[in-house]
Design a protein around this motif. Structure first.
Motif, mmCIF file in Angstrom:
data_model
loop_
_atom_site.group_PDB
_atom_site.id
_atom_site.type_symbol
_atom_site.label_atom_id
_atom_site.label_comp_id
_atom_site.label_asym_id
_atom_site.label_seq_id
_atom_site.Cartn_x
_atom_site.Cartn_y
_atom_site.Cartn_z
ATOM 1 N N ASP A 12 -0.933 -11.526 3.129
ATOM 2 C CA ASP A 12 -0.924 -12.967 2.923
ATOM 3 C C ASP A 12 -2.192 -13.604 3.484
ATOM 4 O OD1 ASP A 12 1.457 -12.888 1.602
ATOM 5 O OD2 ASP A 12 2.669 -13.534 3.296
ATOM 6 N N ASN A 13 -2.763 -13.020 4.552
ATOM 7 C CA ASN A 13 -3.962 -13.573 5.161
ATOM 8 C C ASN A 13 -5.181 -13.437 4.261
ATOM 9 O OD1 ASN A 13 -2.460 -14.181 7.406
ATOM 10 N ND2 ASN A 13 -2.980 -12.289 8.461
ATOM 11 N N ASN A 14 -5.187 -12.499 3.333
ATOM 12 C CA ASN A 14 -6.341 -12.281 2.468
ATOM 13 C C ASN A 14 -6.207 -12.986 1.131
ATOM 14 O OD1 ASN A 14 -7.716 -10.685 4.323
ATOM 15 N ND2 ASN A 14 -6.579 -8.877 3.699
ATOM 16 N N ARG A 15 -5.192 -13.748 0.961
ATOM 17 C CA ARG A 15 -5.017 -14.470 -0.284
ATOM 18 C C ARG A 15 -5.966 -15.670 -0.329
ATOM 19 N NH1 ARG A 15 1.394 -14.224 -1.740
ATOM 20 N NH2 ARG A 15 1.388 -11.986 -2.133
ATOM 21 N N LEU A 16 -6.335 -16.040 -1.544
ATOM 22 C CA LEU A 16 -7.221 -17.180 -1.723
ATOM 23 C C LEU A 16 -6.459 -18.484 -1.516
ATOM 24 C CD1 LEU A 16 -9.163 -16.010 -4.905
ATOM 25 C CD2 LEU A 16 -9.873 -15.856 -2.515
ATOM 26 N N SER A 17 -7.185 -19.487 -1.058
ATOM 27 C CA SER A 17 -6.624 -20.810 -0.817
ATOM 28 C C SER A 17 -7.534 -21.854 -1.429
ATOM 29 C CB SER A 17 -6.524 -21.079 0.693
ATOM 30 O OG SER A 17 -5.695 -20.144 1.317
ATOM 31 N N PRO A 18 -7.006 -23.044 -1.708
ATOM 32 C CA PRO A 18 -7.858 -24.112 -2.211
ATOM 33 C C PRO A 18 -9.068 -24.319 -1.295
ATOM 34 C CG PRO A 18 -5.575 -24.735 -2.436
ATOM 35 C CD PRO A 18 -5.603 -23.451 -1.643
ATOM 36 N N GLY A 19 -10.224 -24.470 -1.931
ATOM 37 C CA GLY A 19 -11.474 -24.638 -1.190
ATOM 38 C C GLY A 19 -12.283 -23.357 -1.062
ATOM 39 N N ASP A 20 -11.618 -22.196 -1.200
ATOM 40 C CA ASP A 20 -12.341 -20.920 -1.149
ATOM 41 C C ASP A 20 -13.230 -20.780 -2.376
ATOM 42 O OD1 ASP A 20 -10.965 -20.219 1.161
ATOM 43 O OD2 ASP A 20 -9.588 -18.834 0.148
ATOM 44 N N THR A 21 -14.324 -20.047 -2.219
ATOM 45 C CA THR A 21 -15.134 -19.679 -3.378
ATOM 46 C C THR A 21 -14.423 -18.544 -4.088
ATOM 47 O OG1 THR A 21 -17.182 -20.334 -2.293
ATOM 48 C CG2 THR A 21 -17.371 -18.795 -4.142
ATOM 49 N N THR A 113 -7.649 -6.973 -6.362
ATOM 50 C CA THR A 113 -7.584 -6.901 -4.903
ATOM 51 C C THR A 113 -8.385 -8.025 -4.261
ATOM 52 O OG1 THR A 113 -7.246 -4.513 -5.007
ATOM 53 C CG2 THR A 113 -8.001 -5.405 -2.904
ATOM 54 N N ALA A 114 -9.600 -8.281 -4.773
ATOM 55 C CA ALA A 114 -10.449 -9.328 -4.200
ATOM 56 C C ALA A 114 -9.801 -10.710 -4.293
ATOM 57 C CB ALA A 114 -11.807 -9.335 -4.903
ATOM 58 N N TRP A 115 -8.962 -10.900 -5.306
ATOM 59 C CA TRP A 115 -8.290 -12.186 -5.494
ATOM 60 C C TRP A 115 -6.916 -12.215 -4.815
ATOM 61 C CZ3 TRP A 115 -9.521 -16.335 -9.162
ATOM 62 C CH2 TRP A 115 -10.835 -16.255 -9.634
ATOM 63 N N GLY A 116 -6.529 -11.129 -4.148
ATOM 64 C CA GLY A 116 -5.222 -11.075 -3.490
ATOM 65 C C GLY A 116 -4.085 -10.886 -4.460
ATOM 66 N N ALA A 117 -4.386 -10.402 -5.676
ATOM 67 C CA ALA A 117 -3.372 -10.256 -6.716
ATOM 68 C C ALA A 117 -2.918 -8.809 -6.895
ATOM 69 C CB ALA A 117 -3.911 -10.806 -8.039
ATOM 70 N N PHE A 118 -3.222 -7.956 -5.935
ATOM 71 C CA PHE A 118 -2.731 -6.573 -5.948
ATOM 72 C C PHE A 118 -2.349 -6.205 -4.526
ATOM 73 C CE2 PHE A 118 -2.910 -1.986 -5.718
ATOM 74 C CZ PHE A 118 -2.205 -1.633 -6.856
ATOM 75 N N GLY A 119 -1.182 -5.621 -4.386
ATOM 76 C CA GLY A 119 -0.739 -5.220 -3.059
ATOM 77 C C GLY A 119 0.764 -5.022 -3.025
ATOM 78 N N GLU A 120 1.305 -5.153 -1.839
ATOM 79 C CA GLU A 120 2.740 -4.956 -1.672
ATOM 80 C C GLU A 120 3.508 -6.117 -2.270
ATOM 81 O OE1 GLU A 120 3.873 -4.284 2.377
ATOM 82 O OE2 GLU A 120 2.989 -2.281 2.399
ATOM 83 N N LYS A 121 4.577 -5.746 -2.989
ATOM 84 C CA LYS A 121 5.472 -6.750 -3.533
ATOM 85 C C LYS A 121 6.853 -6.136 -3.623
ATOM 86 C CE LYS A 121 4.733 -5.729 -8.429
ATOM 87 N NZ LYS A 121 4.430 -6.326 -9.724
ATOM 88 N N LYS A 122 7.855 -6.988 -3.727
ATOM 89 C CA LYS A 122 9.218 -6.496 -3.881
ATOM 90 C C LYS A 122 9.559 -6.438 -5.352
ATOM 91 C CE LYS A 122 11.443 -7.381 0.430
ATOM 92 N NZ LYS A 122 12.562 -7.954 1.147
ATOM 93 N N MET A 123 10.132 -5.303 -5.749
ATOM 94 C CA MET A 123 10.551 -5.128 -7.126
ATOM 95 C C MET A 123 11.899 -4.428 -7.101
ATOM 96 S SD MET A 123 8.047 -3.679 -9.991
ATOM 97 C CE MET A 123 8.605 -3.136 -11.560
ATOM 98 N N TYR A 124 12.913 -5.112 -7.604
ATOM 99 C CA TYR A 124 14.276 -4.572 -7.603
ATOM 100 C C TYR A 124 14.712 -4.152 -6.196
ATOM 101 C CZ TYR A 124 13.077 -4.432 -12.539
ATOM 102 O OH TYR A 124 12.641 -4.771 -13.802
ATOM 103 N N GLY A 125 14.327 -4.961 -5.216
ATOM 104 C CA GLY A 125 14.741 -4.722 -3.840
ATOM 105 C C GLY A 125 13.910 -3.712 -3.072
ATOM 106 N N LYS A 126 12.931 -3.089 -3.718
ATOM 107 C CA LYS A 126 12.073 -2.110 -3.046
ATOM 108 C C LYS A 126 10.672 -2.686 -2.884
ATOM 109 C CE LYS A 126 14.328 2.064 -4.687
ATOM 110 N NZ LYS A 126 14.149 3.359 -5.301
#
Length: 166
Positions: A12-21, A113-126
């Motif tokens: 979550d810390n590496n995700r982009l936020s408003p104002g980021d390039t 990955t650079a945009w924070g759109a790849f990583g751990e996520k929950k899918m069907y409870g896993k």
């Protein structure tokens, strides 16, 4: 001389936020032509990341963008979709669904990955590693205006239009 691209792990810390390039990218489209984020400098662009072409949720989301493209374009917004699919699969998806905006291929997942759109996520409870369905509004100068993670495929474009007053 060697150069190495070092990407942060996705949290979550590496995700982009408003104002980021917004991280620049150059990726092949469905026809193998290279498209860069910098090609959209001077215009607003919605960049959305989706897990896989031709799956039910991704098809619904892409078709919603297709069906709303005229209104989004009139509001000064371009659309770009990015997935880890190869260009050949994207071409079939585009042609079958008559999609009218660029679909870009990121099989290495570096841009995801650079945009924070790849990583751990929950899918069907896993907890799994995968594409995190995400949408970003990038302004004319390449800065993030909105960053939305874990969006729903169904109804997302309608919500986006409401949020953007389009």
């Amino acid at each position: 001389m060697y150069f190495r691209l070092t990407l942060p792990s996705v949290t979550d810390n590496n995700r982009l936020s408003p104002g980021d390039t917004a991280p620049n990218f150059t990726l092949p489209d469905a026809d193998g032509n290279h498209v860069s984020l910098s090609d959209y400098r001077g215009r607003k662009v919605i960049v959305y990341f989706y897990p896989a072409a031709s799956t039910p949720g991704c098809t619904k989301q892409a078709c919603d963008f297709r069906d709303n493209l005229a209104e989004l374009n009139e509001a000064g917004l371009d659309i770009v979709g990015i997935s880890p699919d190869k260009p050949e699969k994207l071409a079939k998806f585009r042609d079958k669904e008559e999609l009218n905006f660029p679909l870009l291929s990121d099989p290495s997942k570096e841009t995801l990955t650079a945009w924070g759109a790849f990583g751990e996520k929950k899918m069907y409870g896993k907890v799994v590693q995968g594409v995190i369905r995400s949408t970003f509004l990038i302004n004319e100068n390449g800065a993030v205006e909105q960053a939305q993670y874990n969006v729903r495929a169904t109804g997302h474009v309608a919500k986006l239009r409401r949020d953007l007053d389009v």
